[in-house]
Design a protein around this motif. Structure first.
Motif, PDB file in Angstrom:
ATOM      1  N   LYS A 195       0.830  -1.202   0.000  1.00 16.39           N
ATOM      2  CA  LYS A 195       0.000   0.000   0.000  1.00 16.39           C
ATOM      3  C   LYS A 195       0.867   1.255   0.000  1.00 16.39           C
ATOM      4  O   LYS A 195       1.858   1.338   0.728  1.00 16.39           O
ATOM      5  CB  LYS A 195      -0.914   0.009   1.226  1.00 16.39           C
ATOM      6  CG  LYS A 195      -1.916  -1.145   1.253  1.00 16.39           C
ATOM      7  CD  LYS A 195      -2.734  -1.133   2.534  1.00 16.39           C
ATOM      8  CE  LYS A 195      -3.709  -2.295   2.569  1.00 16.39           C
ATOM      9  NZ  LYS A 195      -4.476  -2.347   3.833  1.00 16.39           N
ATOM     10  N   ILE A 196       0.461   2.262  -0.803  1.00 14.75           N
ATOM     11  CA  ILE A 196       1.161   3.545  -0.833  1.00 14.75           C
ATOM     12  C   ILE A 196       0.885   4.288   0.467  1.00 14.75           C
ATOM     13  O   ILE A 196      -0.258   4.375   0.918  1.00 14.75           O
ATOM     14  CB  ILE A 196       0.689   4.392  -2.026  1.00 14.75           C
ATOM     15  CG1 ILE A 196       0.974   3.662  -3.344  1.00 14.75           C
ATOM     16  CG2 ILE A 196       1.377   5.755  -2.028  1.00 14.75           C
ATOM     17  CD1 ILE A 196       0.437   4.377  -4.567  1.00 14.75           C
ATOM     18  N   LEU A 197       1.935   4.839   1.096  1.00  9.95           N
ATOM     19  CA  LEU A 197       1.798   5.529   2.372  1.00  9.95           C
ATOM     20  C   LEU A 197       1.712   7.043   2.186  1.00  9.95           C
ATOM     21  O   LEU A 197       2.323   7.618   1.283  1.00  9.95           O
ATOM     22  CB  LEU A 197       2.976   5.192   3.285  1.00  9.95           C
ATOM     23  CG  LEU A 197       3.181   3.721   3.659  1.00  9.95           C
ATOM     24  CD1 LEU A 197       4.393   3.578   4.561  1.00  9.95           C
ATOM     25  CD2 LEU A 197       1.944   3.144   4.326  1.00  9.95           C
ATOM     26  N   ASN A 198       0.917   7.659   3.113  1.00 10.05           N
ATOM     27  CA  ASN A 198       0.877   9.124   3.271  1.00 10.05           C
ATOM     28  C   ASN A 198       0.524   9.875   1.987  1.00 10.05           C
ATOM     29  O   ASN A 198       1.002  10.978   1.743  1.00 10.05           O
ATOM     30  CB  ASN A 198       2.236   9.627   3.794  1.00 10.05           C
ATOM     31  CG  ASN A 198       2.657   8.913   5.067  1.00 10.05           C
ATOM     32  OD1 ASN A 198       1.848   8.715   5.971  1.00 10.05           O
ATOM     33  ND2 ASN A 198       3.914   8.508   5.127  1.00 10.05           N
ATOM     34  N   LYS A 199      -0.320   9.270   1.173  1.00 10.29           N
ATOM     35  CA  LYS A 199      -0.749   9.914  -0.068  1.00 10.29           C
ATOM     36  C   LYS A 199      -2.189   9.508  -0.344  1.00 10.29           C
ATOM     37  O   LYS A 199      -2.521   8.323  -0.316  1.00 10.29           O
ATOM     38  CB  LYS A 199       0.147   9.479  -1.238  1.00 10.29           C
ATOM     39  CG  LYS A 199      -0.264  10.028  -2.597  1.00 10.29           C
ATOM     40  CD  LYS A 199       0.678   9.504  -3.679  1.00 10.29           C
ATOM     41  CE  LYS A 199       0.196   9.888  -5.073  1.00 10.29           C
ATOM     42  NZ  LYS A 199       0.217  11.339  -5.301  1.00 10.29           N
TER      43      LYS A 199
END
Length: 676
Positions: free
Chosen positions: A224-228
């Protein structure tokens, strides 16, 4: 002279040919038929064998063995090539399913260099071992190419997959799944991501090059892509879309849309893991343009302690729920989609009609003063109440009124405190005083009789001890405080035929005798978390009772407490220590029983049941037949039969390693033994 020499040579050649290749047809006793060259009665040279099974071999023979030729099998497989000692050596196998292998063989299986062309368009070529490709190249029909280690025909080990679109995964594979290493992913929209993979998911930092030429540094965790803030369509059976932000601690904040459900629509709020509702959030329903909502605190997709609202059109129901328990509305159990489990209410319209109908028999009251329940309930309505929730303080006289609610199916007393009424207390005190008076007189009588010489020493000591115990009981704090404890009175709910679900007071420590005697439809009972005692026949003949969880504080289980509860299948007392435990499950058909920690002896009857005995067990008896018995002690218990028909046989007995001799000596050859 030359003529003679030529004649002799021709004669010699004929003799040699006759000895080495007898062209003939031979039929074997089992029905096989051979046609071709032979030597000394065996196929030798060119020939054809038709087997009685339907298989056919045609080619070269040497002393009865295949050498070079073609064999067609009745199942449709065809092998053509070299043979050695009756096995394939090097050649081509055309399988009936369309697959074709061409290469080296060993003992009837592909081994060595070889190539397999599958009917689905895939081809693989490389080193084979015992019929499986171990290292080589697989070219897939879609254009993907994998080169590296294999296991059971799929990528497993170190290798590289180059995809038809130009992307690749290079590193460690586990059973056809890329596990760790470098990745180069080409997306359908033209984006390109370059980074690393761990444990089968994109991990760490990498570079995304978008189709428009822009680049961005991204960080992933568990794929999973973080902080976006992103919008994705995850590979999930229940979720169609996620919009929000993933954080380092694997929590999420955003919204999800559901699929495959008629009523579940979307959720906005906190999440965790695989898009589970976790934290504060709102769950929406959309059914025939009727909007319903549950709003509250969630934990792993379940509504937990705290309030929520279930809104159907203009009606609002308050839902209060504890972790790991289903949502309950009236006497029905709902899942998190608000679809009822045990009825056909599969949409909001039908559920709304059900709720409206049930409200007619629903009452929720707060009793501010014990003994006054009829100030909150009309006598005329008692027989029509189906769902009753009470908070406050109650006497046993209030429960006598509840017993007159003959249609009652759901009862929630979890936030009540039940004690004796003043009249009941006075009656108990009078009984106690009478008993104590008798015990005191017993002490005086003992002194007088002993002084006259008419009482033995042992009898005198016993009578004085009883008198002393009476004095102690009269002055002890536990006795003085006993009437202040919360408890379920004797026969409180006896013979309530429609009662299905009961939540008992959270502070109750005792359930008196016959409390739920013959409540034949009782299915669910929530025992108090600090319960200490269940008395005689408290739940006897509750024939529908299936699941019951005993709190670890329970230390007294009295005679026949669950007699005749023949729907109970599993009992777990492994966390309990008992000061008193009587045969309590007579007449039940248990499938699993876990006995309490300090059990000393067991004389119960068990048939077709799994029973776990702790190491404290010293004696065993009863009738135990066709069971699975688990003993934790390396020292077997002693057998002590109390009844003529007691017997222990036909069981599988699981025991600690090294204890077989002791258990076999004790239980004999009528049982089987498995050391763990």
């Amino acid at each position: 002279m030359k003529t003679v020499i030529y004649y002799c040579l021709a004669l010699l050649l004929c003799i040699v040919v006759c000895n080495n290749a007898e062209a003939k047809i031979k039929k074997y006793p089992n029905g096989d038929v051979y046609e071709g060259e032979m030597r000394k009665g065996k196929p030798h040279g060119e020939g054809k064998m038709i087997y009685v099974s339907g298989d056919i071999y045609e080619g070269t023979w040497v002393n009865g063995f295949y050498k070079q030729g073609k064999k067609s099998y009745v199942d449709g497989n065809i092998y053509e090539g070299e043979w050695l000692d009756g096995y394939y050596k090097k050649g081509k196998m055309s399988y009936a399913n369309g697959d074709i292998y061409e290469g080296e063989w060993q003992l009837g299986k592909p081994e060595g260099k070889g190539k397999m062309s599958y009917s689905n368009g895939n081809t693989c070529e490389g080193n084979w071992y015992k019929g499986e490709l171990s290292y080589g190249k697989m070219i897939y029909a879609n254009g993907d190419i994998y080169e590296g280690a294999f296991s059971i025909g799929i990528p497993n080990g170190i290798g590289k997959m180059t995809y038809a679109n130009g992307g690749f995964c290079e590193g460690e594979w586990k059973m056809n799944q890329f596990y760790s290493g470098k990745i180069n992913i080409h997306y359908e929209n033209g984006d390109l991501y370059e980074g690393m993979c761990k444990r089968g998911k994109i991990e760490g930092e990498g570079i995304m090059t978008y189709a428009n030429g822009k680049t961005e540094k991204l960080k992933y965790k568990n794929g999973k892509i973080l902080n976006k803030k992103i919008t994705i369509h995850p590979d999930n059976d229940n979720i169609s879309e996620f919009t929000g932000i993933n954080y380092e601690d694997e929590t999420m904040d955003g919204s999800i849309k559901y699929k495959n459900y008629k009523t579940l629509y979307d959720y906005n709020g906190k999440m965790v893991g695989n898009y589970e509702r976790h934290g504060q959030g709102i769950l929406h329903f959309n059914d025939n343009n009727k909007i319903s909502t549950i709003e509250g605190l969630w934990q792993h997709d379940s509504l937990v302690s705290g309030s929520g609202k279930f809104i159907i059109q203009r009606d609002t129901l308050e839902v209060t729920k504890k972790a790991n328990q289903p949502i309950r509305i009236f006497d029905k159990v709902f899942n998190d989609n608000m679809v009822v489990h045990d009825s056909n209410y599969s949409n909001m319209d039908e559920l709304y009609k059900y709720i409206k109908k049930q409200k007619e028999g629903m009452r929720k009251i707060t009793v501010k003063k014990p003994g006054t329940i009829l100030s909150y309930l009309d006598i005329e309505e008692l027989s029509s109440i189906k769902h009753l929730t009470i908070t406050g303080f109650l006497y046993e006289t209030d429960l006598a009124v509840i017993n007159q609610c003959t249609a009652l199916s759901y009862l929630d007393l979890s936030h009540t405190f039940i004690t004796d009424s003043p009249q009941a207390k006075q009656e108990k005190e009078n009984e106690a005083k009478a008993l104590l008076g008798f015990v005191k007189l017993l002490g005086v009588a003992a002194d007088l009789t002993y002084g006259d010489g008419n009482l033995s020493n042992s009898d005198y000591i016993m009578m004085k001890a009883l008198a002393k115990l009476g004095e102690y009981a009269e002055n002890s704090e536990p006795v003085k405080q006993a009437n202040e404890n919360c408890f379920i009175p004797k026969a409180a709910f006896k013979n309530m035929q429609f009662l299905k679900t009961v939540k008992l007071p959270l502070s109750a420590i005792e359930i008196k005798e016959d409390a739920f005697y013959e409540c034949e439809n009782l299915e669910n009972i929530q025992l108090p978390p600090y319960l200490k005692s269940i008395n005689e026949q408290a739940f006897a003949y509750c024939k529908s009772l299936k699941n019951i969880e005993f709190p670890s504080t329970l230390s007294m289980l009295k005679q026949s407490a669950f007699r005749g509860c023949d729907s109970i299948e599993r009992i777990d007392l492994s966390k309990n220590t008992f000061s008193e435990f009587k045969p309590s499950f007579n007449g039940t058909t248990l499938k699993e029983m876990r006995l309490y920690k300090n059990v000393y002896s067991s004389y119960e009857y068990y048939t077709n049941c799994v029973v776990y005995f702790p190491s404290s067990l010293e004696y065993i008896g009863g009738k135990v037949y066709n069971c699975e018995l688990h003993f934790s002690s390396s020292i077997p218990p002693k057998i002590q039969y109390l009844r003529p028909d007691d017997i222990i046989k036909g069981n599988k007995i699981y025991i600690p390693k090294g204890s077989l001799t002791g258990y076999f000596t004790t239980f004999g050859k009528q049982n089987t033994y498995i050391e763990e």
